[in-house]
Enzyme design. Structure first.
Site, mmCIF file in Angstrom:
data_model
loop_
_atom_site.group_PDB
_atom_site.id
_atom_site.type_symbol
_atom_site.label_atom_id
_atom_site.label_comp_id
_atom_site.label_asym_id
_atom_site.label_seq_id
_atom_site.Cartn_x
_atom_site.Cartn_y
_atom_site.Cartn_z
ATOM 1 N N THR A 145 1.981 6.789 -4.487
ATOM 2 C CA THR A 145 1.221 7.585 -5.461
ATOM 3 C C THR A 145 -0.238 7.727 -5.035
ATOM 4 O O THR A 145 -0.779 8.842 -4.972
ATOM 5 C CB THR A 145 1.285 6.919 -6.854
ATOM 6 N N VAL A 224 -8.473 -0.247 -1.636
ATOM 7 C CA VAL A 224 -8.220 -0.090 -3.075
ATOM 8 C C VAL A 224 -6.858 -0.706 -3.411
ATOM 9 O O VAL A 224 -6.311 -0.457 -4.471
ATOM 10 C CB VAL A 224 -8.246 1.391 -3.515
ATOM 11 N N ALA A 225 -6.313 -1.497 -2.477
ATOM 12 C CA ALA A 225 -4.977 -2.072 -2.680
ATOM 13 C C ALA A 225 -5.106 -3.451 -3.324
ATOM 14 O O ALA A 225 -5.282 -3.552 -4.551
ATOM 15 C CB ALA A 225 -4.240 -2.122 -1.344
ATOM 16 N N ARG A 226 -5.047 -4.490 -2.522
ATOM 17 C CA ARG A 226 -5.249 -5.848 -2.996
ATOM 18 C C ARG A 226 -6.045 -6.605 -1.945
ATOM 19 O O ARG A 226 -5.884 -6.354 -0.747
ATOM 20 C CB ARG A 226 -3.898 -6.573 -3.213
ATOM 21 N N ASP A 250 -12.605 -2.390 -3.518
ATOM 22 C CA ASP A 250 -12.369 -2.447 -4.971
ATOM 23 C C ASP A 250 -11.510 -3.649 -5.345
ATOM 24 O O ASP A 250 -11.450 -4.034 -6.507
ATOM 25 C CB ASP A 250 -11.667 -1.152 -5.424
ATOM 26 N N GLU A 255 -11.042 -12.751 -7.936
ATOM 27 C CA GLU A 255 -11.671 -11.838 -8.892
ATOM 28 C C GLU A 255 -11.929 -12.558 -10.205
ATOM 29 O O GLU A 255 -11.037 -13.272 -10.675
ATOM 30 C CB GLU A 255 -10.761 -10.624 -9.115
ATOM 31 N N HIS A 274 -12.908 -3.875 -9.062
ATOM 32 C CA HIS A 274 -11.488 -3.581 -9.300
ATOM 33 C C HIS A 274 -11.307 -2.628 -10.494
ATOM 34 O O HIS A 274 -10.591 -2.930 -11.461
ATOM 35 C CB HIS A 274 -10.659 -4.857 -9.500
ATOM 36 N N ALA A 277 -9.105 2.436 -10.829
ATOM 37 C CA ALA A 277 -8.080 3.138 -11.616
ATOM 38 C C ALA A 277 -8.539 3.419 -13.044
ATOM 39 O O ALA A 277 -7.835 4.101 -13.789
ATOM 40 C CB ALA A 277 -6.811 2.276 -11.671
HETATM 41 P P1 NAD Z 1 3.298 3.122 -5.066
HETATM 42 O O1 NAD Z 1 4.416 2.175 -5.286
HETATM 43 O O2 NAD Z 1 3.406 4.495 -5.617
HETATM 44 O O3 NAD Z 1 3.030 3.272 -3.485
HETATM 45 C C1 NAD Z 1 2.991 2.189 -2.587
HETATM 46 C C2 NAD Z 1 3.502 2.703 -1.262
HETATM 47 O O4 NAD Z 1 3.306 1.719 -0.248
HETATM 48 C C3 NAD Z 1 4.995 3.024 -1.297
HETATM 49 O O5 NAD Z 1 5.200 4.325 -0.790
HETATM 50 C C4 NAD Z 1 5.609 1.973 -0.388
HETATM 51 O O6 NAD Z 1 6.755 2.430 0.280
HETATM 52 C C5 NAD Z 1 4.457 1.741 0.572
HETATM 53 N N1 NAD Z 1 4.570 0.498 1.330
HETATM 54 C C6 NAD Z 1 5.033 -0.698 0.930
HETATM 55 N N2 NAD Z 1 4.977 -1.582 1.943
HETATM 56 C C7 NAD Z 1 4.463 -0.915 3.008
HETATM 57 C C8 NAD Z 1 4.152 -1.285 4.330
HETATM 58 N N3 NAD Z 1 4.385 -2.526 4.783
HETATM 59 N N4 NAD Z 1 3.620 -0.357 5.148
HETATM 60 C C9 NAD Z 1 3.402 0.907 4.717
HETATM 61 N N5 NAD Z 1 3.677 1.322 3.467
HETATM 62 C C10 NAD Z 1 4.201 0.407 2.622
HETATM 63 O O7 NAD Z 1 2.015 2.399 -5.630
HETATM 64 P P2 NAD Z 1 0.565 3.016 -5.865
HETATM 65 O O8 NAD Z 1 0.394 3.394 -7.280
HETATM 66 O O9 NAD Z 1 0.271 4.003 -4.794
HETATM 67 O O10 NAD Z 1 -0.321 1.706 -5.645
HETATM 68 C C11 NAD Z 1 -0.322 1.037 -4.396
HETATM 69 C C12 NAD Z 1 -1.000 -0.309 -4.547
HETATM 70 O O11 NAD Z 1 -2.370 -0.097 -4.834
HETATM 71 C C13 NAD Z 1 -0.462 -1.127 -5.726
HETATM 72 O O12 NAD Z 1 0.662 -1.911 -5.362
HETATM 73 C C14 NAD Z 1 -1.638 -1.972 -6.109
HETATM 74 O O13 NAD Z 1 -1.642 -3.186 -5.397
HETATM 75 C C15 NAD Z 1 -2.838 -1.140 -5.685
HETATM 76 N N6 NAD Z 1 -3.509 -0.516 -6.840
HETATM 77 C C16 NAD Z 1 -4.835 -0.743 -6.995
HETATM 78 C C17 NAD Z 1 -5.513 -0.157 -8.044
HETATM 79 C C18 NAD Z 1 -6.990 -0.367 -8.220
HETATM 80 O O14 NAD Z 1 -7.499 -0.257 -9.319
HETATM 81 N N7 NAD Z 1 -7.718 -0.640 -7.148
HETATM 82 C C19 NAD Z 1 -4.823 0.648 -8.969
HETATM 83 C C20 NAD Z 1 -3.469 0.879 -8.774
HETATM 84 C C21 NAD Z 1 -2.823 0.291 -7.693
#
Ligand code: NAD
Length: 308
Positions: A145, A224-226, A250, A255, A274, A277
């Site tokens: 996403t 912006v992941a973890r 982020d 945290e 953080h 979103a």
């Molecule tokens: P999502 O599930 O829509 O997308 C995650 C994508 O990563 C998927 O397409 C998955 O197949 C892919 N993926 C998983 N393992 C992988 C790897 N080893 N190599 C490559 N791709 C891989 O989730 P999203 O909504 O896009 O969110 C992604 C991550 O971002 C969440 O899991 C969360 O940790 C983080 N996040 C952070 C915030 C923030 O406020 N900073 C907000 C939402 C999500």
């Protein structure tokens, strides 16, 4: 699954006012209540929460208000038979817009001018420092996403977009999709590397000293992941040694980030707490997911975004 009550746990208040979510869910025929720690749960309960609690394993279903569910013990959910759903799918605008903001800040040097404004300094960066996003390469690691939202926007800005995806399948707006084993090649010519993967065994420590060394010296890392997707010491060393140009962060290893953490001190690091979103309609987006799943549960269908 017969849902008799929706319990909105106080921790969800970290993402939005609890009263706003309760109000948004009030059109459901199921009663909605705010609950605090100490509450007991039963087989008719759905809990909406930011953070995990052991007591939730007595409920029928737990909905996490974040996309990442790495803090939740999925094995314990499988063992108790409690359904766990996450909030994947609702961050396709918020987080990508924040990422575009970081990229623009670095290219157009806005972070520098904001810092100078505080000191009432009238000065501009050296001629060779500012650049345009147009034509620059961004590598988006994780094309879900958020990743696709970043890719679409970067493409619209005229950037050269590459990405990393487990399947390697093509994605709209992404010039070239690499598989995770090609990460080094994917980042080698990127001006920006944007992390949008979930934290899993496969992604923990994904961005280590080797990957940071492979990135060009004028490249920026955006996380912006973890936090734990990046090796903390490796990032700090790369910043100290000028092996990358900077970073926008982020998500952190701890945290809130302690006030004495060295990351706070870098002029070439943009930090947000953080909140990439966060938006004033977050409660509505969550309510929509919960509403849809209550209806699915009532019809005996499988829940959307079920992760355990
Ligand atoms: P999502 O599930 O829509 O997308 C995650 C994508 O990563 C998927 O397409 C998955 O197949 C892919 N993926 C998983 N393992 C992988 C790897 N080893 N190599 C490559 N791709 C891989 O989730 P999203 O909504 O896009 O969110 C992604 C991550 O971002 C969440 O899991 C969360 O940790 C983080 N996040 C952070 C915030 C923030 O406020 N900073 C907000 C939402 C999500």
């Amino acid at each position: 699954m017969d849902i008799e009550r929706i319990a909105v746990h106080e921790s969800a208040g970290r993402a939005f006012p609890l009263s706003a979510l309760v109000e948004s869910l009030s059109s459901l025929s199921v009663p909605v209540e705010r609950v605090t720690d100490g509450e007991r749960y039963g087989p008719g309960d759905c809990v909406v929460t930011f953070s995990p609690r052991e007591a939730f394993h007595d409920a029928a279903w737990v909905h996490g208000v974040r996309a990442g569910y790495d803090e939740f013990d999925t094995d314990a959910y499988e063992a108790s038979g409690t359904a766990l759903t996450n909030s994947t799918g609702i961050h396709g605008d918020t987080v990508p817009e924040t990422v575009v903001g970081y990229l623009t800040m670095f290219a157009r040097r806005l972070h520098v001018y904001r810092d100078q404004q505080r000191e009432r300094v009238w000065d501009h960066e050296a001629y060779e420092v500012p650049f345009t996003l147009t034509g620059e390469r961004v590598c988006v690691v994780g094309l879900g996403t958020i990743g696709q939202g970043v890719a679409r926007r970067a493409d619209a800005l005229g950037m050269d977009v590459v990405g990393v995806r487990r399947s390697g399948d093509p994605v709209d707006g992404v010039e070239r999709v690499y598989t995770p084993d090609e990460l080094d090649t994917a980042v080698a010519d990127a001006r920006f590397v944007v992390l949008a993967v979930p934290l899993t065994d496969a992604t923990e420590g994904l961005i280590d000293a080797g990957v940071l060394d492979t990135m060009p010296e004028d490249a920026y890392l955006v996380n912006v992941a973890r936090g734990d997707v990046v090796v903390e010491d490796a990032l700090l060393s790369a910043l100290d040694d000028g092996r990358i140009a900077g970073a926008a962060i982020d998500a952190y290893w701890e945290e809130p980030l302690p006030t004495d953490h060295p990351l706070w001190g870098y002029e070439n690091v943009v930090m947000s707490p953080h909140c990439a979103a966060f938006t004033n309609h977050y409660h509505e987006d969550i309510a929509e997911l919960v509403r849809e799943n209550v209806e699915r549960a009532t019809r005996g269908e499988s829940l959307r975004n079920r992760v355990a």
